[in-house]
Design a protein around this motif. Structure first.
Motif, mmCIF file in Angstrom:
data_model
loop_
_atom_site.group_PDB
_atom_site.id
_atom_site.type_symbol
_atom_site.label_atom_id
_atom_site.label_comp_id
_atom_site.label_asym_id
_atom_site.label_seq_id
_atom_site.Cartn_x
_atom_site.Cartn_y
_atom_site.Cartn_z
ATOM 1 N N GLU A 301 -23.196 38.783 25.562
ATOM 2 C CA GLU A 301 -24.001 37.843 24.747
ATOM 3 C C GLU A 301 -23.524 36.679 24.193
ATOM 4 N N HIS A 354 -29.629 34.239 20.200
ATOM 5 C CA HIS A 354 -29.200 35.842 20.693
ATOM 6 C C HIS A 354 -29.798 36.037 21.846
ATOM 7 N N THR A 355 -29.223 37.243 22.520
ATOM 8 C CA THR A 355 -29.919 37.991 23.580
ATOM 9 C C THR A 355 -29.932 39.482 22.850
ATOM 10 N N ASN A 356 -30.966 40.059 23.398
ATOM 11 C CA ASN A 356 -31.392 41.407 22.883
ATOM 12 C C ASN A 356 -30.712 42.702 23.880
ATOM 13 N N GLN A 365 -39.100 38.213 25.061
ATOM 14 C CA GLN A 365 -38.456 37.428 24.203
ATOM 15 C C GLN A 365 -39.407 37.446 22.901
ATOM 16 N N GLU A 424 -34.473 35.356 20.150
ATOM 17 C CA GLU A 424 -33.797 36.712 21.084
ATOM 18 C C GLU A 424 -34.537 36.129 22.438
#
Ligand SMILES: [Zn+2]
Length: 483
Positions: A301, A354-356, A365, A424
């Motif tokens: 991430e 951020h990424t989840n 998303q 996200e």
């Protein structure tokens, strides 16, 4: 006269008087197809192979529309399938139907199908879209639906679109054209060569400050050959299914039709006013250094969000808006310091990227804002509006599930002092989302989306009409009012 000269003359005369056998058959059989008919070569090729036939009166009827039954028979013969007449499971195709054997064979190969009411409708005429799908399935050209099938035929030089950009999918097809397309499918020597295509219409690349990819084929899956600057003149041969076949500086390729305009766009090389704006955007790429954030599909991430943050920064730097990043390298920054960063740097908005991740079991998303009644960060309404505009732009560029705008008690939001949102962009451990996350061009598009979402917030929520010209740096316009 010497004997060998007489021999030679005899051989020459004989070769003139005895044409190739198949030409004799073909040309004598069809009384309405002369040697200068536009489909002469292709029809003769098919007649010689008994793939198409003339009528009993010696005519070919080149302008007669092709029925589904006739198309099945021609395709079946082209593929050398067993055409022996037989019963079918279609209520309207009996064993006495001339195409029944071919229809059964083509259905068995998954090339043709009937209707949900159990009929085949053999006397319905075929349109260009149906033809494109049939040829793609029969010859494995790769197109799955009317759009991709038309694109594949164009890419292979089998069909061309119309000058208005359409493929004419609804248009009925006549025997002459079906013969042309079938002959080109069977034999590459009939196909349109790039150097025979007339690139006769001048158009202009219209992409604002962005460049336009020139690709090898009509679709984003084809490799990029070069990138074209806005204002570049290109010569267009044809357009269909959203892609134009063009030539520029001697190079032939395909570009997205939506980025071409008929008149030269009036972009000044530097649309940026000299005076700096009093607006400042804070970009917060999540995690960093010892904290990799979420991981999945071989990606970290911290690296993905830094890359997207830098793209967003690049877009902002083409405008007079100031931009600051909580980190520009792979370093660890405390959450409390990120939250304080905005006030220390006179920020107007704070965008955390951020990424989840959820063990590969979720995708999509979402965007968070701090909405607690405790209201450590008092900017609830504005943070929510910022989130709404960011989420909408994210959805525009990546075709992922919309998980919506939500309240979230994150430290970087809660302890912030300016309108703040945490995006996200997708799930790094999802097999669908990673298709976008891993792609550099898609990450750049996400940076642009976050830039535009921020502009939308300034424009609609803060009433900052001075940001209006900044949209033009990417050839975009404000969204509609969403908050
Ligand atoms: Zn994160």
């Amino acid at each position: 006269m010497k004997k060998w000269i007489l021999m030679l003359i005899f051989v020459l005369i004989a070769s003139v008087l005895v044409p190739h056998q198949s030409q004799v058959n073909a040309s004598t059989n069809l009384n309405d197809i002369s040697a200068n008919h536009r489909a002469y070569k292709e029809i003769m090729y098919l007649v010689d192979r008994s793939i198409v036939n003339g009528y009993d009166d010696g005519s070919f009827k080149p302008l007669k529309q092709v029925t589904r039954g006739e198309a099945a028979a021609m395709l079946g013969r082209a593929l050398k399938l067993d055409g022996t007449k037989k019963g079918t499971h279609f209520s309207d195709v009996g064993s006495n139907n001339m195409a029944s054997g071919y229809i059964v064979a083509l259905v068995n190969k998954g090339i043709i199908s009937g209707y949900s009411d159990g009929t085949f409708r053999p006397n319905n005429v075929l349109n260009r879209g149906e033809m494109a799908i049939l040829l793609n399935r029969a010859f494995n050209f790769g197109g799955q639906n009317a759009t991709t099938a038309a694109a594949a035929l164009m890419q292979k030089g089998i069909a061309q679109g119309y000058p208005d950009g359409s493929f004419g999918a609804q248009e009925k097809i006549v025997r002459a054209d079906f013969s042309i397309f079938l002959a080109r499918s069977l034999n590459e020597s009939f196909r349109i060569k790039s150097d025979e295509v007339s690139f006769s219409t001048t158009m202009y690349v219209n992409t604002g400050s962005d460049t336009l990819n020139l690709r090898k084929g009509p679709g984003t899956s084809y490799a990029s050959i070069s990138s074209l600057k806005s204002g570049t003149a290109v010569a267009v041969a044809s357009s269909a299914s959203g892609w134009s076949h063009i030539k520029v500086n001697g190079v032939i390729g395909y570009v997205s039709t939506s980025y071409l305009s008929t008149s030269k766009p009036s972009v000044s090389p530097n649309p940026i006013p000299v005076v700096k704006s009093n607006l400042t955007v804070i970009i917060d790429p999540g995690h960093g250094g010892k904290d990799p954030g979420a991981t999945g599909n071989g990606f970290l991430e911290k690296n993905v969000v830094l890359n997207i943050g830098k793209h967003m920064q690049d877009y902002i730097e083409k405008t007079p808006i100031n931009v600051k990043m909580t980190r520009e390298t792979d370093k660890f920054v405390e959450l409390a310091d990120r939250a304080k960063f905005a006030s220390r740097n006179d920020g107007d908005v704070f965008v955390s990227i951020h990424t989840n991740a959820l063990n590969g079991s979720a995708n999509g998303q979402e965007t968070f804002y701090y909405a607690s009644t405790a209201a450590v960060n008092p900017n609830v309404k504005s943070s929510r509006a910022l989130s709404i505009y960011l989420q909408a732009r994210m959805q525009e560029v990546w075709d992922l599930k919309n998980r919506g705008v939500k309240a979230g008690n994150y430290q970087v939001l809660r302890q912030n002092t300016v309108p703040a949102a945490l995006v996200e962009i997708g799930f790094i451990d999802s097999t669908t989302d990673i298709q976008y996350i891993k792609d550099e061009a898609d990450r750049k598009a996400m940076g642009k989306a976050l830039f535009l979402g921020t502009l939308d917030y300034f424009y609609h929520y803060e009433g900052r009409t001075d940001v209006l010209p900044y949209y033009k740096t990417v050839g975009a316009a404000p969204s509609y009012k969403r908050h």
